[in-house]
Design an enzyme around this catalytic site. Structure first.
Site, PDB file in Angstrom:
ATOM      1  N   ASP A 252       0.833  -1.217   0.000  1.00 41.60           N
ATOM      2  CA  ASP A 252       0.000   0.000   0.000  1.00 41.60           C
ATOM      3  C   ASP A 252       0.857   1.251   0.000  1.00 41.60           C
ATOM      4  O   ASP A 252       0.451   2.291  -0.515  1.00 41.60           O
ATOM      5  CB  ASP A 252      -0.951  -0.004   1.188  1.00 41.60           C
ATOM      6  CG  ASP A 252      -2.078  -0.994   0.934  1.00 41.60           C
ATOM      7  OD1 ASP A 252      -1.879  -2.193   1.224  1.00 41.60           O
ATOM      8  OD2 ASP A 252      -3.109  -0.571   0.392  1.00 41.60           O
TER       9      ASP A 252
HETATM   10  O1  MRU Z   1      -7.660  -3.132   2.781  1.00 41.64           O
HETATM   11  P1  MRU Z   1      -7.377  -3.540   1.372  1.00 41.64           P
HETATM   12  O2  MRU Z   1      -8.128  -4.742   0.919  1.00 41.64           O
HETATM   13  O3  MRU Z   1      -7.501  -2.374   0.423  1.00 41.64           O
HETATM   14  O4  MRU Z   1      -5.829  -3.937   1.395  1.00 41.64           O
HETATM   15  C1  MRU Z   1      -5.222  -4.325   0.187  1.00 41.64           C
HETATM   16  C2  MRU Z   1      -3.789  -4.702   0.348  1.00 41.64           C
HETATM   17  O5  MRU Z   1      -3.210  -4.645   1.411  1.00 41.64           O
HETATM   18  C3  MRU Z   1      -3.070  -5.069  -0.910  1.00 41.64           C
HETATM   19  O6  MRU Z   1      -2.059  -5.982  -0.656  1.00 41.64           O
HETATM   20  C4  MRU Z   1      -2.445  -3.805  -1.537  1.00 41.64           C
HETATM   21  O7  MRU Z   1      -3.375  -2.758  -1.598  1.00 41.64           O
HETATM   22  C5  MRU Z   1      -1.938  -4.074  -2.915  1.00 41.64           C
HETATM   23  S1  MRU Z   1      -3.222  -4.423  -4.077  1.00 41.64           S
HETATM   24  C6  MRU Z   1      -2.471  -4.634  -5.586  1.00 41.64           C
END
Ligand code: MRU
Length: 371
Positions: A252
């Site tokens: 993220d």
């Molecule tokens: O809370 P989320 O489902 O948005 O978290 C998503 C993640 O942690 C993913 O690993 C990250 O955003 C990469 S998605 C290509």
């Protein structure tokens, strides 16, 4: 763009945006109409759409739809710059940890600022510049993911012993549903599978919201990739049994030294991988890198509703926890660079040059120099 199949999370054509409601997967395939940036904000906050790249694209396109359908904007080109900037700031406030959204916002603001700076630029020209730039985000993402898949497969193949196939463990959902298509870490798994190198993909459930069991498992089954679901707490035992050749996860926000914020539980997997001498890779586009942060300590971690733990189905079902218990529910954690073997981007794999951290700025500067 029409919904080609159920794995397309973002369906956009000028003036229209539909988002696959990921809260309902895998049991129901329901698309929600997004008419403006307010709809976009709630869709992101409420996890209709999630995953760092998908959040950024959905936010930009929700504003694109609002702009396309504006009937009477009386202001000048400069007024459009102010209008777009305030809408983008609002969208960025929906979820703080993934940097892709604020990165897209910064770039889109710059596009409209430049468009307005043209002599005689009218509001409609500035809006048009916004629309084109927002639409390109959607188009570019799949190509970027395929490049990540290719680089990731190439480095992970080096792990192969006497041509023996490899099994990978992944966490959360980083696939078509978290991006415009193909995926980042899941894109690496897709690439290895299409090259005939993948023995099996293991995906964690990814508590509490179950992105792994609901979304990644869905994608793996959909693509007929040999795959097994494990409880988050089974990962260490799986590694101990020698069933994991490499771990690959998404990101993220990656700080300049390589410290990586990703779905809660990623840090535990990295610690387990280190203990078992298993390489641990992060796969992410350059838009997930935040060079303004020197280390992961500066990353703001989103805390989500206690309901995600107190109730079943990540907060969407009935109560399962004892009434009165307090809850700590960080959505992400930070894995230190020391536990990461490489960061797989669409421009190549960033490796450490000795030491415990990455020099991502040097990698980025080299790319700029090469252009
Ligand atoms: O809370 P989320 O489902 O948005 O978290 C998503 C993640 O942690 C993913 O690993 C990250 O955003 C990469 S998605 C290509």
């Amino acid at each position: 763009m029409a919904a080609a199949d159920s794995l397309q999370s973002i369906c956009y054509s000028r003036g229209s945006l539909r988002l696959l409601d990921q809260r309902k997967l895998p049991l129901e395939t329901v698309y929600l109409d997004i008419k403006d940036s307010s709809d976009g904000w709630y869709a992101i906050k409420d996890m209709v759409v999630r995953g760092a790249p998908a959040i950024a694209i959905a936010a930009a396109l929700s504003l694109a739809v609002e702009v396309s359908n504006l009937k009477d904007f009386a202001g000048s080109g400069e007024d459009v710059v102010v209008f777009i900037a305030s809408k983008l700031d609002y969208l960025v406030s929906s979820r703080p940890t993934a940097v892709n959204l604020s990165d897209a916002s910064t770039k889109l603001k710059e596009v409209v600022r430049r468009a307005a700076a043209y002599a005689g630029a009218q509001a409609k020209n500035v809006f048009e510049a916004y629309l084109e730039a927002a639409e390109i985000l959607l188009e570019d993402d799949v190509a970027s993911n395929k490049a990540i898949g290719g680089y990731g497969a190439a480095i992970i193949r080096l792990q192969q012993n006497n041509g023996k196939k490899l099994s990978l463990l992944t966490h959360c959902n980083t696939g078509s549903l978290a991006t415009a298509g193909y995926g980042t870490a899941l894109g690496v798994i897709r690439s290895l599978n299409s090259e005939g190198v993948l023995e099996r993909a293991y995906c964690t459930e990814t508590r509490p919201f179950n992105q792994g069991s609901r979304l990644t498992a869905f994608e793996l089954v959909h693509d007929k990739i040999p795959a097994t679901l494990v409880a988050d707490s089974a990962a260490a035992a799986l590694m101990k049994e020698g069933r994991v050749g490499a771990v690959v996860v998404g990101a993220d926000r990656v700080a300049a030294n390589g410290d990586t914020a990703n779905k809660i539980g990623t840090y535990s997997l990295a610690l387990c991988a280190k203990h078992h001498n298993i390489p641990f890779y992060v796969a992410a586009p350059l838009t997930s890198i935040d060079l303004s942060l020197s280390s992961g300590e500066e990353i703001v971690i989103e805390e989500r509703s206690p309901k995600e733990l107190l109730n079943s189905r990540g907060g969407l079902g009935e109560q399962i926890a004892a009434s009165g218990i307090t809850v700590w529910n960080p959505a992400f954690d930070v894995t230190p660079a020391s536990l990461i073997a490489g960061i797989i981007t669409e421009k190549g794999v960033i490796l450490k040059e000795g030491g415990d951290s990455f020099d991502i700025k040097a990698f980025a500067d080299k790319l700029t120099g090469d252009q």
